[in-house]
Design a protein around this motif. Structure first.
Motif, PDB file in Angstrom:
ATOM      1  N   THR A 161       0.682  11.556   8.735  1.00 37.42           N
ATOM      2  CA  THR A 161       1.285  10.423   7.827  1.00 37.42           C
ATOM      3  C   THR A 161       0.358  10.181   6.698  1.00 37.42           C
ATOM      4  OG1 THR A 161       2.292   9.462  10.008  1.00 37.42           O
ATOM      5  CG2 THR A 161       1.986   7.973   8.191  1.00 37.42           C
ATOM      6  N   PRO A 162       1.095   9.927   5.656  1.00 36.43           N
ATOM      7  CA  PRO A 162      -0.138   9.496   4.576  1.00 36.43           C
ATOM      8  C   PRO A 162      -0.954   8.224   4.598  1.00 36.43           C
ATOM      9  CG  PRO A 162       2.125  10.199   3.688  1.00 36.43           C
ATOM     10  CD  PRO A 162       2.155   9.915   5.217  1.00 36.43           C
ATOM     11  N   GLN A 163      -2.011   8.362   4.001  1.00 35.88           N
ATOM     12  CA  GLN A 163      -2.984   7.337   4.293  1.00 35.88           C
ATOM     13  C   GLN A 163      -2.278   5.787   3.922  1.00 35.88           C
ATOM     14  OE1 GLN A 163      -5.759   7.297   6.192  1.00 35.88           O
ATOM     15  NE2 GLN A 163      -5.733   5.094   6.258  1.00 35.88           N
ATOM     16  N   ASP A 164      -1.584   5.856   2.696  1.00 35.52           N
ATOM     17  CA  ASP A 164      -1.242   4.689   2.253  1.00 35.52           C
ATOM     18  C   ASP A 164      -0.073   3.987   3.238  1.00 35.52           C
ATOM     19  OD1 ASP A 164      -2.539   4.728  -0.094  1.00 35.52           O
ATOM     20  OD2 ASP A 164      -0.971   5.476  -1.495  1.00 35.52           O
ATOM     21  N   PHE A 165       0.489   4.924   3.984  1.00 40.36           N
ATOM     22  CA  PHE A 165       1.654   4.278   4.922  1.00 40.36           C
ATOM     23  C   PHE A 165       0.911   3.734   6.133  1.00 40.36           C
ATOM     24  CE2 PHE A 165       4.419   4.552   8.340  1.00 40.36           C
ATOM     25  CZ  PHE A 165       5.441   4.064   8.084  1.00 40.36           C
ATOM     26  N   ASP A 195       0.753  -1.133  -0.096  1.00 47.64           N
ATOM     27  CA  ASP A 195      -0.038   0.065   0.179  1.00 47.64           C
ATOM     28  C   ASP A 195       0.694   1.212   0.038  1.00 47.64           C
ATOM     29  OD1 ASP A 195      -3.088  -1.189   1.036  1.00 47.64           O
ATOM     30  OD2 ASP A 195      -1.334  -2.374   1.531  1.00 47.64           O
ATOM     31  N   TYR A 196       1.691   1.197   0.960  1.00 45.21           N
ATOM     32  CA  TYR A 196       2.625   2.583   0.983  1.00 45.21           C
ATOM     33  C   TYR A 196       3.372   2.895  -0.267  1.00 45.21           C
ATOM     34  CZ  TYR A 196       7.199   0.254   1.780  1.00 45.21           C
ATOM     35  OH  TYR A 196       8.301  -0.201   1.795  1.00 45.21           O
ATOM     36  N   VAL A 197       3.604   1.808  -1.057  1.00 44.63           N
ATOM     37  CA  VAL A 197       4.235   2.065  -2.196  1.00 44.63           C
ATOM     38  C   VAL A 197       3.391   2.236  -3.690  1.00 44.63           C
ATOM     39  CG1 VAL A 197       6.611   1.400  -1.536  1.00 44.63           C
ATOM     40  CG2 VAL A 197       5.121  -0.232  -2.561  1.00 44.63           C
ATOM     41  N   ARG A 198       2.191   2.067  -3.165  1.00 42.52           N
ATOM     42  CA  ARG A 198       1.092   2.221  -4.646  1.00 42.52           C
ATOM     43  C   ARG A 198       1.516   3.143  -5.368  1.00 42.52           C
ATOM     44  NH1 ARG A 198      -4.261   0.345  -2.982  1.00 42.52           N
ATOM     45  NH2 ARG A 198      -3.914   1.258  -1.086  1.00 42.52           N
ATOM     46  N   ASN A 199       1.734   4.411  -5.013  1.00 38.29           N
ATOM     47  CA  ASN A 199       1.852   5.565  -6.028  1.00 38.29           C
ATOM     48  C   ASN A 199       2.872   5.382  -6.873  1.00 38.29           C
ATOM     49  OD1 ASN A 199       4.185   5.704  -4.371  1.00 38.29           O
ATOM     50  ND2 ASN A 199       3.844   8.192  -3.977  1.00 38.29           N
ATOM     51  N   LEU A 200       3.890   4.440  -6.793  1.00 37.03           N
ATOM     52  CA  LEU A 200       4.747   4.030  -7.722  1.00 37.03           C
ATOM     53  C   LEU A 200       4.180   3.803  -9.195  1.00 37.03           C
ATOM     54  CD1 LEU A 200       7.627   2.873  -5.768  1.00 37.03           C
ATOM     55  CD2 LEU A 200       7.138   5.224  -6.404  1.00 37.03           C
ATOM     56  N   ASP A 201       2.526   3.283  -9.117  1.00 35.81           N
ATOM     57  CA  ASP A 201       2.186   2.844 -10.356  1.00 35.81           C
ATOM     58  C   ASP A 201       2.261   4.173 -11.313  1.00 35.81           C
ATOM     59  OD1 ASP A 201       0.114   4.652  -9.321  1.00 35.81           O
ATOM     60  OD2 ASP A 201      -1.318   3.115  -9.126  1.00 35.81           O
ATOM     61  N   ARG A 202       2.358   5.239 -10.937  1.00 32.90           N
ATOM     62  CA  ARG A 202       2.550   6.428 -11.795  1.00 32.90           C
ATOM     63  C   ARG A 202       3.664   6.112 -12.851  1.00 32.90           C
ATOM     64  NH1 ARG A 202       3.127  11.642  -8.407  1.00 32.90           N
ATOM     65  NH2 ARG A 202       3.742  12.609 -10.570  1.00 32.90           N
ATOM     66  N   LEU A 203       4.625   5.271 -12.329  1.00 36.72           N
ATOM     67  CA  LEU A 203       5.602   4.995 -13.421  1.00 36.72           C
ATOM     68  C   LEU A 203       5.055   4.488 -14.967  1.00 36.72           C
ATOM     69  CD1 LEU A 203       8.501   3.272 -11.018  1.00 36.72           C
ATOM     70  CD2 LEU A 203       8.723   5.538 -12.306  1.00 36.72           C
ATOM     71  N   ALA A 204       3.906   3.826 -14.795  1.00 33.16           N
ATOM     72  CA  ALA A 204       3.538   3.474 -15.968  1.00 33.16           C
ATOM     73  C   ALA A 204       3.579   4.401 -17.036  1.00 33.16           C
ATOM     74  CB  ALA A 204       2.040   2.593 -15.800  1.00 33.16           C
ATOM     75  N   ASP A 205       2.493   5.561 -16.818  1.00 34.46           N
ATOM     76  CA  ASP A 205       2.398   6.501 -17.734  1.00 34.46           C
ATOM     77  C   ASP A 205       3.326   7.316 -17.826  1.00 34.46           C
ATOM     78  OD1 ASP A 205      -0.059   5.857 -18.452  1.00 34.46           O
ATOM     79  OD2 ASP A 205      -1.123   7.042 -16.779  1.00 34.46           O
TER      80      ASP A 205
END
Length: 297
Positions: free
Chosen positions: A191-195, A43-53
Motif C-alpha cells: 500500500t502506498p505510504q500516502d494512503f 495525504d493520500y491525494v497529495r499527488n494531485l498537486d502535480r496538476l499544478a504544473d
C-alpha cells in the motif's frame, strides 16, 4: 512547484491548507482537492498537486476539520458532523484565501461533498470532478453487499460474525477487511505510504470517520447511512466529470445517477483500477483530469 502551508479559522477551530502553485502559472481558476473519509485527511491525494504544473493552475489541498492537521473535536456530538458543516468549511477557507472562481475535485466522500457544494449553485463554481464517489449511501451499501458475495468463504464468515457480534476491532475482522480493500480500494502492493499516512491519522482519531461512516468502507452504520443527493442533482449547472475504476467499490450503479441527472456530465472508467485510481494509475488519472480542465477558465 511552489508550496505554501498555513491554516485559517473556522468556527471554534481551524482548517489546515496546502497551496501548490505551478512554476509557470497561467491566468486560470484554481482547483480545490476534497479528500475522502470523511476524516481521512489529504495525504493520500497529495499527488494531485502535480496538476499544478500539468495545467498551470493553483491547487489547494486541505484537511477537513476533525482530522489530519486541522483542529480535532473528539467531544463534539454526533449531530455536529453534517455535510453542511463541511460545505460551510469549504466556503470559509475559499473566502479566507480570496478565491472567487474555482473548480472542485472530490475523491470518494470528497466527491459527495463536491456534489453537496454544487447543488447549492455557488456563484463562483466553474466545474466539478467527482472521483470514485456514490450518489447515495443506500446504493453504496447495497453494492458493497454484492461485492462481498464474491469474497472467499472464510473472509465472508469473519465479516458477518464480527459485525453481528459488534467486534469489528477483532484481528480476524481487520484481516478480512483488508481482503476487500485489496480488491476494491487500492490494488497497489505494498500500500502506498500516502494512503498509509491518511489511514493511520484516521485510526489515531476516528471520530469523524466512525461517526459519519462506520468502522470501514463497506459496513456503513454512521450518520451518512441514509445520505443521498440524487433528487438534487439536476440543479448542478456546471460541467461535471465523473470517474471511477473498473473494480471500484464505487460501482457503476452508485455513480450512474450523477451522469444521468446532471445536465452537463460525462464519465470515464479506468480499466484494471479500483477506488484509488489516482494512486494505482497516477499518470493516466492526471491526464484525464488535465484534459477535462483544458480550454476551461
Amino acid at each position: 512547484m511552489r508550496i505554501h502551508e498555513s491554516s485559517s479559522p473556522f468556527r471554534d477551530g481551524f482548517t489546515w491548507f496546502r497551496i501548490t502553485e505551478p512554476d509557470t502559472p497561467r491566468d486560470l481558476d484554481p482547483v480545490f482537492i476534497l479528500h475522502g473519509g470523511p476524516g481521512m485527511a489529504h495525504d493520500y491525494v497529495r499527488n494531485l498537486d502535480r496538476l499544478a504544473d500539468l495545467t498551470g493552475r493553483t491547487v489547494v489541498h486541505y484537511d477537513q476539520i476533525g482530522c489530519g492537521r486541522s483542529s480535532h473535536h473528539p467531544d463534539a456530538p454526533a449531530d455536529h458532523w453534517t455535510p453542511q458543516l463541511f460545505v460551510d468549511e469549504f466556503h470559509a477557507l475559499r473566502e479566507h484565501l480570496g478565491i472567487d472562481t474555482y473548480h472542485v475535485l472530490g475523491q470518494s466522500w470528497g466527491g459527495m461533498l463536491g456534489a453537496e457544494i454544487a447543488v447549492r449553485r455557488p456563484q463562483g463554481l466553474r466545474g466539478l470532478m467527482i472521483c470514485n464517489s456514490p450518489a447515495s449511501m443506500p446504493l453504496w451499501t447495497s453494492e458493497a453487499a454484492r461485492l462481498r458475495v464474491d469474497l472467499p468463504v472464510a473472509t465472508r464468515y469473519a465479516l458477518d460474525i464480527h459485525e453481528a457480534d459488534g467486534t469489528t476491532d477483532h484481528p480476524d475482522y481487520v484481516a478480512a477487511t483488508q481482503v476487500f480493500y485489496e480488491r476494491h480500494v487500492c490494488r497497489v502492493v505494498p500500500t502506498p505510504q500516502d494512503f498509509v499516512d491518511s489511514e493511520q491519522q484516521m485510526l489515531a482519531d476516528p471520530t469523524v470517520y466512525h461517526t459519519m461512516n462506520g468502522p470501514n468502507e463497506f459496513h456503513v452504520i454512521g450518520t451518512l447511512r441514509e445520505w443521498s443527493v440524487i433528487d438534487r442533482l439536476p440543479s448542478i449547472d456546471v460541467p461535471t466529470l465523473v470517474v471511477a475504476g473498473e473494480f471500484d467499490e464505487a460501482t457503476p450503479a452508485t455513480w450512474r445517477p450523477f451522469v444521468e441527472s446532471i445536465p452537463d456530465a460525462r464519465s470515464h472508467v479506468f480499466r484494471d483500477a479500483s477506488h484509488c485510481v489516482h494512486l494505482e494509475q497516477p499518470d493516466e488519472f492526471l491526464g484525464v483530469i488535465a484534459e477535462h480542465l483544458a480550454g476551461r477558465p
